[in-house]
Design a protein around this motif. Sequence first.
Motif, PDB file in Angstrom:
ATOM      1  N   THR A 184       0.793  -1.284  -0.012  1.00  0.00           N
ATOM      2  CA  THR A 184       0.074   0.014  -0.075  1.00  0.00           C
ATOM      3  C   THR A 184       0.985   1.250  -0.122  1.00  0.00           C
ATOM      4  OG1 THR A 184      -0.180  -0.427   2.381  1.00  0.00           O
ATOM      5  CG2 THR A 184      -2.108  -1.122   0.936  1.00  0.00           C
ATOM      6  N   GLU A 208     -11.422  -7.191  -0.051  1.00  0.00           N
ATOM      7  CA  GLU A 208     -12.406  -6.532  -1.008  1.00  0.00           C
ATOM      8  C   GLU A 208     -12.166  -7.207  -2.527  1.00  0.00           C
ATOM      9  OE1 GLU A 208     -10.771  -3.292   2.003  1.00  0.00           O
ATOM     10  OE2 GLU A 208     -10.016  -5.227   1.014  1.00  0.00           O
ATOM     11  N   TRP A 212     -15.435  -9.152  -2.929  1.00  0.00           N
ATOM     12  CA  TRP A 212     -16.729  -8.727  -2.718  1.00  0.00           C
ATOM     13  C   TRP A 212     -17.432  -8.628  -4.080  1.00  0.00           C
ATOM     14  CZ3 TRP A 212     -15.146  -4.184   1.085  1.00  0.00           C
ATOM     15  CH2 TRP A 212     -14.906  -4.809   2.263  1.00  0.00           C
ATOM     16  N   ASN A 263      -6.181  -0.330  -2.920  1.00  0.00           N
ATOM     17  CA  ASN A 263      -5.598  -0.779  -1.491  1.00  0.00           C
ATOM     18  C   ASN A 263      -6.790  -1.287  -0.687  1.00  0.00           C
ATOM     19  OD1 ASN A 263      -2.959   0.431  -2.614  1.00  0.00           O
ATOM     20  ND2 ASN A 263      -3.552   2.444  -1.354  1.00  0.00           N
ATOM     21  N   GLY A 264      -5.995  -2.508  -0.197  1.00  0.00           N
ATOM     22  CA  GLY A 264      -6.998  -3.323   0.536  1.00  0.00           C
ATOM     23  C   GLY A 264      -6.989  -2.602   2.050  1.00  0.00           C
ATOM     24  N   SER A 265      -8.174  -2.588   2.766  1.00  0.00           N
ATOM     25  CA  SER A 265      -8.287  -1.975   4.275  1.00  0.00           C
ATOM     26  C   SER A 265      -7.440  -2.698   5.260  1.00  0.00           C
ATOM     27  CB  SER A 265      -9.874  -1.973   4.391  1.00  0.00           C
ATOM     28  OG  SER A 265     -10.279  -3.560   4.413  1.00  0.00           O
ATOM     29  N   VAL A 266      -7.082  -3.973   4.811  1.00  0.00           N
ATOM     30  CA  VAL A 266      -6.315  -4.872   5.899  1.00  0.00           C
ATOM     31  C   VAL A 266      -5.070  -5.322   5.133  1.00  0.00           C
ATOM     32  CG1 VAL A 266      -8.166  -5.010   7.564  1.00  0.00           C
ATOM     33  CG2 VAL A 266      -7.680  -6.769   5.869  1.00  0.00           C
ATOM     34  N   SER A 301      -1.952  -4.236  -1.968  1.00  0.00           N
ATOM     35  CA  SER A 301      -2.559  -3.307  -3.244  1.00  0.00           C
ATOM     36  C   SER A 301      -2.190  -3.910  -4.470  1.00  0.00           C
ATOM     37  CB  SER A 301      -1.604  -2.036  -3.271  1.00  0.00           C
ATOM     38  OG  SER A 301      -2.145  -1.013  -4.071  1.00  0.00           O
ATOM     39  N   ASP A 327      -5.542 -11.704   2.178  1.00  0.00           N
ATOM     40  CA  ASP A 327      -5.067 -10.418   2.816  1.00  0.00           C
ATOM     41  C   ASP A 327      -5.814  -9.080   2.430  1.00  0.00           C
ATOM     42  OD1 ASP A 327      -3.499 -11.806   4.583  1.00  0.00           O
ATOM     43  OD2 ASP A 327      -1.801 -11.868   2.890  1.00  0.00           O
ATOM     44  N   MET A 328      -6.646  -9.251   1.433  1.00  0.00           N
ATOM     45  CA  MET A 328      -7.514  -8.167   0.594  1.00  0.00           C
ATOM     46  C   MET A 328      -8.865  -8.509   0.474  1.00  0.00           C
ATOM     47  SD  MET A 328      -6.523  -5.959  -2.534  1.00  0.00           S
ATOM     48  CE  MET A 328      -7.597  -4.570  -3.304  1.00  0.00           C
TER      49      MET A 328
END
Length: 254
Positions: A138, A194, A197, A150-153, A157, A191-192
């Motif tokens: 990120t 998103e 989703w 970018n992932g939230s956790v 990226s 690890d991402m």
Amino acid sequence: SEPKQGINQIVKLWGKLMLQYYGKQHIKELKDLHRDFYVSKLGYYTDTGAYYWYHTESNLTYEQTFIKLKQYHVNERIPIQYYELDSYWYYKQNNYTGEHGGIMLYEPRPDVFPNGIDGLQRDVLHTPLIVHHKYYSTDNLYQNTYRFVNGSVGGVSLPLDQTFFNKIFSQVKQWGVEILIQDWLSSVYEDMPESSWDVQTAREYHIHLAQGAKQAGVKIIYCMPLNPDIMETLENTQVHYMRVSDDYSENINQ
């Protein structure tokens, strides 16, 4: 003999239909597979478990270590036809020099290869190369120029920009690279979150990866893939190989 009915046959038939739909051949139908230099020639890996994985000869850079290694292979008449450069050579998140962390800058660090990877290939090894590649961090230095998500956790990226992958693959091709290892694929999902989703994000990543590799004439190895990654090889024409086992290590029962 194998039964002609049951779940195994259903899965095989489903797989055959999927291959037909996407116009891909089964590996058994590839008549020239034995000519592929990666599967038919002797190569030298510095991946996990290898002696030179994040380890050089005492007081030497990786470049100097490879000079000695190449000379040893020549002297002993060991016909190494390609060399693999693992993840120790590029910049990672927060300038971390170990194994973990995403790519911050996909360029050789001068303390590893002071004359670059192209110099190593041209002046020392004189063989095709395989290079390691993974997810981006990120804090990567490309996101102000190219589209990244970018992932939230997890610090992952994802580049979702075709021009970015065109740049990366054109770059490695100029270095003498024939195959790129796309590693840590599981991190794209684990690890991402998103990327799970919707049905577009991860697919777009794979498609851009494939197109970038295709325009440069570079083959891809998928490593640590999950089921969605394996399925996506139906569309990704540049994935020629896939490693499904865990990393080699003296600490793992193998």
